[in-house]
Scaffold this motif. Sequence first.
Motif, PDB file in Angstrom:
ATOM      1  N   HIS A   4      16.330  31.716  92.459  1.00  0.00           N
ATOM      2  CA  HIS A   4      16.172  30.262  92.438  1.00  0.00           C
ATOM      3  C   HIS A   4      16.057  29.804  90.982  1.00  0.00           C
ATOM      4  CE1 HIS A   4      14.945  26.322  94.047  1.00  0.00           C
ATOM      5  NE2 HIS A   4      14.177  26.256  92.970  1.00  0.00           N
ATOM      6  N   LEU A  62      11.668  35.172  97.936  1.00  0.00           N
ATOM      7  CA  LEU A  62      12.257  34.966  96.617  1.00  0.00           C
ATOM      8  C   LEU A  62      12.037  36.174  95.704  1.00  0.00           C
ATOM      9  CD1 LEU A  62      13.703  32.747  94.966  1.00  0.00           C
ATOM     10  CD2 LEU A  62      11.457  32.098  94.099  1.00  0.00           C
ATOM     11  N   LYS A  84      22.250  37.844 100.058  1.00  0.00           N
ATOM     12  CA  LYS A  84      21.736  37.132  98.888  1.00  0.00           C
ATOM     13  C   LYS A  84      21.583  35.655  99.200  1.00  0.00           C
ATOM     14  CE  LYS A  84      23.958  36.033  94.924  1.00  0.00           C
ATOM     15  NZ  LYS A  84      24.538  36.130  93.571  1.00  0.00           N
ATOM     16  N   THR A  85      20.505  35.063  98.684  1.00  0.00           N
ATOM     17  CA  THR A  85      20.356  33.615  98.679  1.00  0.00           C
ATOM     18  C   THR A  85      20.236  33.174  97.222  1.00  0.00           C
ATOM     19  OG1 THR A  85      17.934  33.747  98.909  1.00  0.00           O
ATOM     20  CG2 THR A  85      19.223  33.540 100.928  1.00  0.00           C
ATOM     21  N   HIS A 118      14.682  32.040 101.997  1.00  0.00           N
ATOM     22  CA  HIS A 118      14.838  31.978 100.547  1.00  0.00           C
ATOM     23  C   HIS A 118      13.496  31.744  99.859  1.00  0.00           C
ATOM     24  CE1 HIS A 118      16.597  30.997  96.650  1.00  0.00           C
ATOM     25  NE2 HIS A 118      15.897  29.883  96.651  1.00  0.00           N
ATOM     26  N   ASP A 149      16.704  28.545 104.410  1.00  0.00           N
ATOM     27  CA  ASP A 149      15.890  27.941 103.345  1.00  0.00           C
ATOM     28  C   ASP A 149      14.468  28.503 103.353  1.00  0.00           C
ATOM     29  OD1 ASP A 149      17.857  26.193 102.238  1.00  0.00           O
ATOM     30  OD2 ASP A 149      17.646  24.931 104.011  1.00  0.00           O
ATOM     31  N   THR A 209      19.849  29.487  94.899  1.00  0.00           N
ATOM     32  CA  THR A 209      19.721  28.037  94.853  1.00  0.00           C
ATOM     33  C   THR A 209      19.599  27.571  93.413  1.00  0.00           C
ATOM     34  OG1 THR A 209      18.655  27.921  97.019  1.00  0.00           O
ATOM     35  CG2 THR A 209      18.345  26.055  95.570  1.00  0.00           C
ATOM     36  N   GLY A 238      17.033  37.251  96.305  1.00  0.00           N
ATOM     37  CA  GLY A 238      16.866  35.802  96.311  1.00  0.00           C
ATOM     38  C   GLY A 238      16.621  35.274  94.911  1.00  0.00           C
ATOM     39  N   THR A 273      24.127  29.905  99.678  1.00  0.00           N
ATOM     40  CA  THR A 273      23.857  29.305  98.372  1.00  0.00           C
ATOM     41  C   THR A 273      23.835  27.795  98.478  1.00  0.00           C
ATOM     42  OG1 THR A 273      24.599  29.145  96.061  1.00  0.00           O
ATOM     43  CG2 THR A 273      26.308  29.382  97.721  1.00  0.00           C
TER      44      THR A 273
END
Length: 377
Positions: free
Chosen positions: A136, A106, A163-164, A102, A99, A166, A134, A192
């Motif tokens: 979001h 970002l 990859k992240t 991420h 987290d 959210t 990343g 994710t």
Amino acid sequence: MAGAVNAYKDIEEIPFQEIADSPTLKYYTNWKVFQQRLKAPDSREYAVEPSWVARLKEKATDYLILGKDVQWNANKVRPSAIASNEAVLAEVGATGKMDYIHAQRLTKGIRLTLPDGEESTLLIVSLGGDGYTGHHVSLDVGKDAVLELVLLDLGGIGDASLKTLTLSARLGEKAHVRVTSLSSHGETAVYTRRIYKLTSNAELEVRSLYIGGPSTRVNEDAYLEGPGSSVTVQASTLSTGSSWIDVLLNAIHEGERSRSLVTARGASLDSAFLSLRGIAIVKEKAEWARSHVDVHSLILSENARANASPMLEIHTGNVEEAYHSASVHSIEESELFYLATRGLSRNDAIRLLLDGVAGYSGVLELFGLGLEDLLGQ
């Protein structure tokens, strides 16, 4: 950044998760793969958008494509930029190292708003790259609004990619949101989280198909904050080759007479690992809540592994209903022999079972796709 964690060396000291998962298996998520890829440079090249996405664009009133560039078609949904990395961390919460990664690294952050009473069909496509990516998306759905959300979480390029992704969504009073999501990660390691917060009488329906990569961690968290709020989750998960996927489907009841139904089916093949976990937490103030968790995994080869873990955590003495079920089942040779007597080869029988698990969520049917479109078979 919240918590004053700004430097990479500070993040290095944060664990991936605080507590091991079980006495017999230290972690259901293969954090070693994430650790190996954490210092990948930011992606410079991105995966190509699959040709079948064009059909989905034609049906959408609004779409957002996150790849090398940001593509927009905004009619009903209002887009704006995320204010800061601190805002991202505040939305997702800090549950562990990924987290913070991420929030700090970002690539693209977008805030979307669907005003009160509006209706939209929104397509969001997240494409991975050749390094770290990343994405979001923060989504505010207004009072009495109706949203049909299609979310495509796709992998990147090469066996060093990470990859992240959210999605943080808040549903206004009496809002109705239906989410259809497809995750197909290829060689990319993906972390994710999808966080839904439901106010009074808001309704959320989620249908998901996850096809894991070398390490895939999925958290779907629905917070039923308002009285009369409800969530239904129907998920399919496939782990093939040497994939490792850990899926957590959580419903947290905070409002009175809130309702949750979490069901999932999964299959593990070859030397892959699959974990399906469904959790319902009914807090003290969530009186007369209803909750059902149902997770089942299928092992389709000798070297494959799978887990299915449901859990109920009840903090009030007044619930309307709360129950769970789970199973892990492996295919017996006698069952394959029976199918052979009906004219099916071993491979055909396994493929039929894979199709059945994948089809449980209904995602492929809605997209007009076959499993071969995603598995490359």
